[in-house]
Design an enzyme around this catalytic site. Structure first.
Site, PDB file in Angstrom:
ATOM      1  N   GLU A 126      30.551  36.684  42.779  1.00 36.68           N
ATOM      2  CA  GLU A 126      29.845  37.157  43.967  1.00 36.68           C
ATOM      3  C   GLU A 126      29.796  36.062  45.038  1.00 36.68           C
ATOM      4  O   GLU A 126      30.029  34.878  44.752  1.00 36.68           O
ATOM      5  CB  GLU A 126      28.417  37.573  43.572  1.00 36.68           C
ATOM      6  CG  GLU A 126      27.534  38.085  44.702  1.00 36.68           C
ATOM      7  CD  GLU A 126      28.083  39.319  45.402  1.00 36.68           C
ATOM      8  OE1 GLU A 126      29.123  39.170  46.082  1.00 36.68           O
ATOM      9  OE2 GLU A 126      27.479  40.399  45.291  1.00 36.68           O
ATOM     10  N   HIS A 146      29.288  45.787  39.076  1.00 36.85           N
ATOM     11  CA  HIS A 146      28.368  45.700  37.939  1.00 36.85           C
ATOM     12  C   HIS A 146      27.199  46.678  38.092  1.00 36.85           C
ATOM     13  O   HIS A 146      26.868  47.142  39.190  1.00 36.85           O
ATOM     14  CB  HIS A 146      27.824  44.277  37.816  1.00 36.85           C
ATOM     15  CG  HIS A 146      27.015  43.855  39.014  1.00 36.85           C
ATOM     16  ND1 HIS A 146      25.696  44.226  39.194  1.00 36.85           N
ATOM     17  CD2 HIS A 146      27.337  43.115  40.088  1.00 36.85           C
ATOM     18  CE1 HIS A 146      25.240  43.731  40.320  1.00 36.85           C
ATOM     19  NE2 HIS A 146      26.217  43.048  40.895  1.00 36.85           N
TER      20      HIS A 146
END
Length: 279
Positions: free
Chosen positions: A168, A66
């Site tokens: 994550e 990202h």
């Protein structure tokens, strides 16, 4: 079908194939600069699958991190040590809000657009578009996926699938606590969500940080899911540094430091059915 849980350990081994890749901001790291470079790579992939032994299949995985989120901005502001020891446990500092599940900064959105420009540049050389797209359930990854493939992949025809296991490393850091399923469906209606995805985040623990070995096992489970569910050869995953490091650990890929919004990592990976589970 839902991507596996850690209780169902991966029973496959994954490797990376030694090919002319070097992580860089051009050509997705492909060293070959010839005009037919992607045709040659696809031909190599098809040959590997045609000549492989029973139980071995190959895919091209393109993993993107990202763009910069507000938590990344806060870490730059306070430094890694103070961030990890104090600030990451909070939701913000009165000026920056980074938890839970922060948005992209304006720089982060620009970084995702840079990835989009890289795709468009490589389309001139006939890079194969990913036939299947997977994404983390965290907002920064979802928005990055949107911007990266805008004008390239029509999500109504090739809908990205959100997998919990692509998230994550979780726990302690408020930025890694995901939002609700209801929010995800409302904010990102063009994304599908795997079966069994819970309404609230049941994995985040504000006192316990996930271990690296655990996230590597999650990455193996994602690869298991992809190899079991998809016949397609080219796959995209939009995720995070922690998860991509898990992919690297799971496949034995050379260690790569992916910057926020950096050029996606492309690698060929075979799946080899193993007789014993990994721990």
């Amino acid at each position: 079908m839902r991507c596996g849980t850690i209780e169902k350990l991966s029973i496959s081994a994954f490797l990376t194939v030694r090919l002319p890749f070097l992580q860089d901001s051009v050509r997705f790291g492909l060293l070959d600069a010839s005009s037919d470079r992607w045709h040659k790579l696809l031909s190599k992939l098809e040959t590997l699958n045609k000549e492989s032994q029973k139980g071995i299949t190959y895919k091209l995985i393109i993993a993107g991190r990202h763009g910069q989120g507000f938590h990344n901005l806060a870490e730059l502001k306070y430094g890694v040590k103070d961030w990890n020891e104090y600030w990451a446990k909070l939701d913000g500092d009165g000026k920056i809000v980074w938890g839970p599940d922060p948005l992209l900064t304006s720089l982060g959105e620009d970084q995702a657009r840079d990835a989009n420009a890289l795709w468009k540049e490589e389309l001139k050389a006939d890079i194969p578009l990913p036939a299947k797209l997977y994404c983390s359930p965290l907002t920064r990854a979802l928005r990055t996926c949107q911007l990266t493939f805008a004008g390239i992949v029509e999500f109504r025809q090739r809908t990205p699938l959100v997998l919990e296991n692509c998230r994550e490393m979780y726990g302690v850091h408020s930025c890694d606590k995901r939002r609700s399923l209801s929010y995800l469906r409302s904010a990102f209606p063009d994304f599908a969500v795997e079966d069994g995805f819970t309404e609230e985040d049941e994995l985040h623990d504000p006192k316990v940080r996930e271990e690296h070995a655990h996230i590597a096992e999650r990455a193996r489970l994602v690869l298991d899911y992809i190899f079991e569910e998809d016949e397609e050869l080219v796959i995209s995953i939009t995720a995070h540094s922690g998860f991509i490091n898990g992919l690297i650990a799971a496949t034995g890929h050379e260690l790569v430091a992916l910057l926020t919004g950096g050029a996606p990592l492309a690698f060929l990976s075979p799946r080899v059915i193993a007789s014993v589970p990994f721990h």
